[in-house]
Scaffold this active site. Structure first.
Site, PDB file in Angstrom:
ATOM      1  N   HIS A   1      -3.100   6.918   3.292  1.00 14.87           N
ATOM      2  CA  HIS A   1      -3.523   5.622   2.753  1.00 14.87           C
ATOM      3  C   HIS A   1      -4.856   5.259   3.399  1.00 14.87           C
ATOM      4  O   HIS A   1      -5.099   5.538   4.569  1.00 14.87           O
ATOM      5  CB  HIS A   1      -2.474   4.552   3.037  1.00 14.87           C
ATOM      6  CG  HIS A   1      -2.950   3.199   2.635  1.00 14.87           C
ATOM      7  ND1 HIS A   1      -3.450   2.951   1.374  1.00 14.87           N
ATOM      8  CD2 HIS A   1      -3.069   2.027   3.323  1.00 14.87           C
ATOM      9  CE1 HIS A   1      -3.832   1.692   1.308  1.00 14.87           C
ATOM     10  NE2 HIS A   1      -3.615   1.113   2.471  1.00 14.87           N
TER      11      HIS A   1
ATOM     12  N   CYS B   1       0.820  -1.217   0.000  1.00  9.97           N
ATOM     13  CA  CYS B   1       0.000   0.000   0.000  1.00  9.97           C
ATOM     14  C   CYS B   1       0.850   1.262   0.000  1.00  9.97           C
ATOM     15  O   CYS B   1       0.344   2.352  -0.232  1.00  9.97           O
ATOM     16  CB  CYS B   1      -0.930  -0.005   1.205  1.00  9.97           C
ATOM     17  SG  CYS B   1      -1.927  -1.498   1.292  1.00  9.97           S
TER      18      CYS B   1
ATOM     19  N   ASN C   1      -9.943  -0.460   0.700  1.00  8.83           N
ATOM     20  CA  ASN C   1      -8.496  -0.328   0.618  1.00  8.83           C
ATOM     21  C   ASN C   1      -8.033  -0.836  -0.757  1.00  8.83           C
ATOM     22  O   ASN C   1      -8.078  -2.026  -1.024  1.00  8.83           O
ATOM     23  CB  ASN C   1      -7.864  -1.157   1.748  1.00  8.83           C
ATOM     24  CG  ASN C   1      -6.345  -1.106   1.753  1.00  8.83           C
ATOM     25  OD1 ASN C   1      -5.724  -0.600   0.820  1.00  8.83           O
ATOM     26  ND2 ASN C   1      -5.751  -1.634   2.799  1.00  8.83           N
TER      27      ASN C   1
HETATM   28  N1  COA Z   1     -17.716  -9.112  10.348  1.00 11.72           N
HETATM   29  C1  COA Z   1     -18.102  -9.419  11.599  1.00 11.72           C
HETATM   30  N2  COA Z   1     -17.245  -9.755  12.556  1.00 11.72           N
HETATM   31  C2  COA Z   1     -15.938  -9.777  12.237  1.00 11.72           C
HETATM   32  C3  COA Z   1     -15.474  -9.481  10.941  1.00 11.72           C
HETATM   33  C4  COA Z   1     -16.421  -9.141   9.987  1.00 11.72           C
HETATM   34  N3  COA Z   1     -16.103  -8.822   8.714  1.00 11.72           N
HETATM   35  N4  COA Z   1     -14.137  -9.593  10.939  1.00 11.72           N
HETATM   36  C5  COA Z   1     -13.757  -9.938  12.163  1.00 11.72           C
HETATM   37  N5  COA Z   1     -14.855 -10.091  12.963  1.00 11.72           N
HETATM   38  C6  COA Z   1     -14.925 -10.458  14.341  1.00 11.72           C
HETATM   39  C7  COA Z   1     -13.726 -11.216  14.827  1.00 11.72           C
HETATM   40  O1  COA Z   1     -13.825 -12.570  14.514  1.00 11.72           O
HETATM   41  C8  COA Z   1     -13.791 -10.969  16.307  1.00 11.72           C
HETATM   42  O2  COA Z   1     -14.711 -11.824  16.863  1.00 11.72           O
HETATM   43  P1  COA Z   1     -14.422 -12.517  18.289  1.00 11.72           P
HETATM   44  O3  COA Z   1     -14.273 -11.374  19.257  1.00 11.72           O
HETATM   45  O4  COA Z   1     -15.628 -13.360  18.500  1.00 11.72           O
HETATM   46  O5  COA Z   1     -13.142 -13.277  18.108  1.00 11.72           O
HETATM   47  C9  COA Z   1     -14.352  -9.546  16.400  1.00 11.72           C
HETATM   48  O6  COA Z   1     -14.967  -9.291  15.143  1.00 11.72           O
HETATM   49  C10 COA Z   1     -13.326  -8.500  16.676  1.00 11.72           C
HETATM   50  O7  COA Z   1     -12.253  -8.722  15.787  1.00 11.72           O
HETATM   51  P2  COA Z   1     -11.019  -7.797  15.790  1.00 11.72           P
HETATM   52  O8  COA Z   1      -9.972  -8.369  14.885  1.00 11.72           O
HETATM   53  O9  COA Z   1     -10.643  -7.439  17.199  1.00 11.72           O
HETATM   54  O10 COA Z   1     -11.639  -6.491  15.098  1.00 11.72           O
HETATM   55  P3  COA Z   1     -10.939  -5.132  14.922  1.00 11.72           P
HETATM   56  O11 COA Z   1     -11.741  -4.080  15.573  1.00 11.72           O
HETATM   57  O12 COA Z   1      -9.464  -5.208  15.226  1.00 11.72           O
HETATM   58  O13 COA Z   1     -11.069  -4.920  13.341  1.00 11.72           O
HETATM   59  C11 COA Z   1      -9.804  -5.046  11.332  1.00 11.72           C
HETATM   60  C12 COA Z   1     -10.487  -5.835  12.444  1.00 11.72           C
HETATM   61  C13 COA Z   1      -9.223  -6.038  10.331  1.00 11.72           C
HETATM   62  C14 COA Z   1     -10.847  -4.193  10.639  1.00 11.72           C
HETATM   63  C15 COA Z   1      -8.693  -4.153  11.960  1.00 11.72           C
HETATM   64  O14 COA Z   1      -7.878  -4.920  12.786  1.00 11.72           O
HETATM   65  C16 COA Z   1      -7.857  -3.485  10.931  1.00 11.72           C
HETATM   66  O15 COA Z   1      -8.303  -2.617  10.212  1.00 11.72           O
HETATM   67  N6  COA Z   1      -6.550  -3.846  10.878  1.00 11.72           N
HETATM   68  C17 COA Z   1      -5.634  -3.245   9.934  1.00 11.72           C
HETATM   69  C18 COA Z   1      -5.801  -3.878   8.600  1.00 11.72           C
HETATM   70  C19 COA Z   1      -5.140  -3.118   7.523  1.00 11.72           C
HETATM   71  O16 COA Z   1      -5.056  -1.934   7.545  1.00 11.72           O
HETATM   72  N7  COA Z   1      -4.679  -3.861   6.509  1.00 11.72           N
HETATM   73  C20 COA Z   1      -4.116  -3.304   5.340  1.00 11.72           C
HETATM   74  C21 COA Z   1      -2.804  -2.675   5.574  1.00 11.72           C
HETATM   75  S1  COA Z   1      -2.282  -1.799   4.168  1.00 11.72           S
END
Ligand code: COA
Length: 335
Positions: free
Chosen positions: A253, A113, A283
């Site tokens: 980004h 990215c 993204n």
């Molecule tokens: N829909 C519903 N629930 C979801 C889900 C979805 N699409 N994706 C994950 N969950 C669930 C998880 O399984 C978890 O459930 P649990 O508590 O029963 O285990 C819960 O939601 C919380 O998950 P968590 O990973 O703590 O969520 P989060 O608030 O950290 O959000 C992301 C997840 C991926 C959105 C976040 O971590 C993120 O944006 N990370 C950076 C990713 C990124 O920028 N990548 C590209 C880099 S260039």
């Protein structure tokens, strides 16, 4: 050394819109979760038979038209992508050929990215030294082709698109004022597409284990992103001898609205100076920043002399930022 600026921009996104609700039909998720946790509402998805080179070609064509540059006058084409048409040859060669940029050197650059920032930083060195006069930098991705559509924690995040910029010498005091690039390979496995390279060549096993799809440790990437975005933006402004008060526009980004909010808060910049497109595109990896740049300019949000900060992070791990003082007129130099 010449000052180097962006003298033309272009972008292209596929027509097909996929909304959060569309995901509800095949994974355990919902619109409320996706929009509140990420800020994403919809994304564009390329047709199955559309490779990334097509998106890059369309964006590149528009950027050349905008800059009023003929394809044969392009000296260098860089495509930043993690979803190339092939492992080799480079997508940049295919795009240069389609554009008719027959006098250009061409190569791909892979910084996830952060790819567009790495791309303009690289291209501007060639232009600053006078080795080349015109460079075309394209950030393009078809992320939809490398997603595991059963993994709700990744498939909802990404979209397809391409953005491009034409770089040329500009009047002194304008153009890129500073760059800041970095990498930390110890975090390489936090965000990767493991198979298909020389470590895990394609096999039945790699397919069965879904190793040709994006693997991500979301929480770890999130923590890294929140820390690095603000840090690198502050550093790049310092390098240019500026502070957040000098910034007219910030193009971060577009991975997650909460990451952007944290960076904006850290930088102390007013949210109305921040360009957001993740709500409609998700993204798009290397395409997020150049698409946002192009749309901002076309929507009249960028004026001559504006100071723009672009900042990104991504797989690698990588990060990068640049400060650009907007000047769209290229300098007339002797060939
Ligand atoms: N829909 C519903 N629930 C979801 C889900 C979805 N699409 N994706 C994950 N969950 C669930 C998880 O399984 C978890 O459930 P649990 O508590 O029963 O285990 C819960 O939601 C919380 O998950 P968590 O990973 O703590 O969520 P989060 O608030 O950290 O959000 C992301 C997840 C991926 C959105 C976040 O971590 C993120 O944006 N990370 C950076 C990713 C990124 O920028 N990548 C590209 C880099 S260039």
């Amino acid at each position: 050394m010449f000052s180097v600026g962006i003298v033309g921009t272009g972008s292209y996104v596929p027509e097909n819109v996929m909304t959060n609700r569309d995901f509800e039909k095949f994974v355990d998720t919902n619109d409320e979760w996706i929009s509140s946790r990420t800020g994403i509402r919809e994304r564009r998805i390329a047709p199955k038979d559309m490779p990334v080179s097509e998106l890059c070609y369309q964006a590149g064509l528009r950027a050349l038209e905008d800059a009023k540059v003929a394809p044969e006058d392009v000296d260098l084409v860089i495509v930043a992508t993690i979803t190339p048409d092939y492992v080799f040859p480079a997508t940049a060669c295919l795009v240069a050929d389609r554009l008719g940029a027959k006098n250009a050197a061409a190569f791909d650059l892979e910084a996830g990215c952060t790819g567009f920032i790495y791309g303009v930083a690289t291209a501007s060195q060639f232009v600053a030294t006078g080795m080349y006069k015109t460079a075309l930098v394209i950030g393009g991705e078809t992320m939809s082709k490398i997603l595991n559509w059963e993994d709700r924690s990744t498939c909802i995040l990404f979209g397809d698109g391409a953005g491009a910029a034409v770089l040329q010498p500009v009047e002194e005091g304008f153009g890129f004022l500073s760059f800041e690039l970095g990498a930390d390979g110890s975090g390489g496995e936090l965000l990767s597409q493991p198979a298909g390279g020389s470590k895990y060549p394609a096999s039945l096993e790699t397919i069965e284990k879904n190793l040709h799809a994006v693997q991500m440790a979301g929480k770890e990437v999130y923590k890294f992103a929140v820390r690095i975005m603000g840090e690198v933006a502050i550093k790049v402004l310092e390098k240019a001898g500026l502070t957040h008060e000098d910034v007219d526009l910030m193009i971060p980004h577009q991975a997650n609205m909460r990451i952007v909010d944290a960076a904006v808060k850290r930088l102390g910049i007013s949210p109305d100076k921040v360009i957001i497109n993740l709500d409609k595109y998700g993204n798009m990896s290397a395409a997020s920043i150049p698409v946002a740049l192009d749309e901002s300019f076309k929507e009249g949000r960028i004026a001559e002399g504006d100071t723009i900060v672009m900042v990104g992070f991504g797989t690698g791990l990588t990060w990068g930022a640049c400060v650009l003082r907007w000047r769209k007129a290229g300098l007339k130099t002797n060939d």
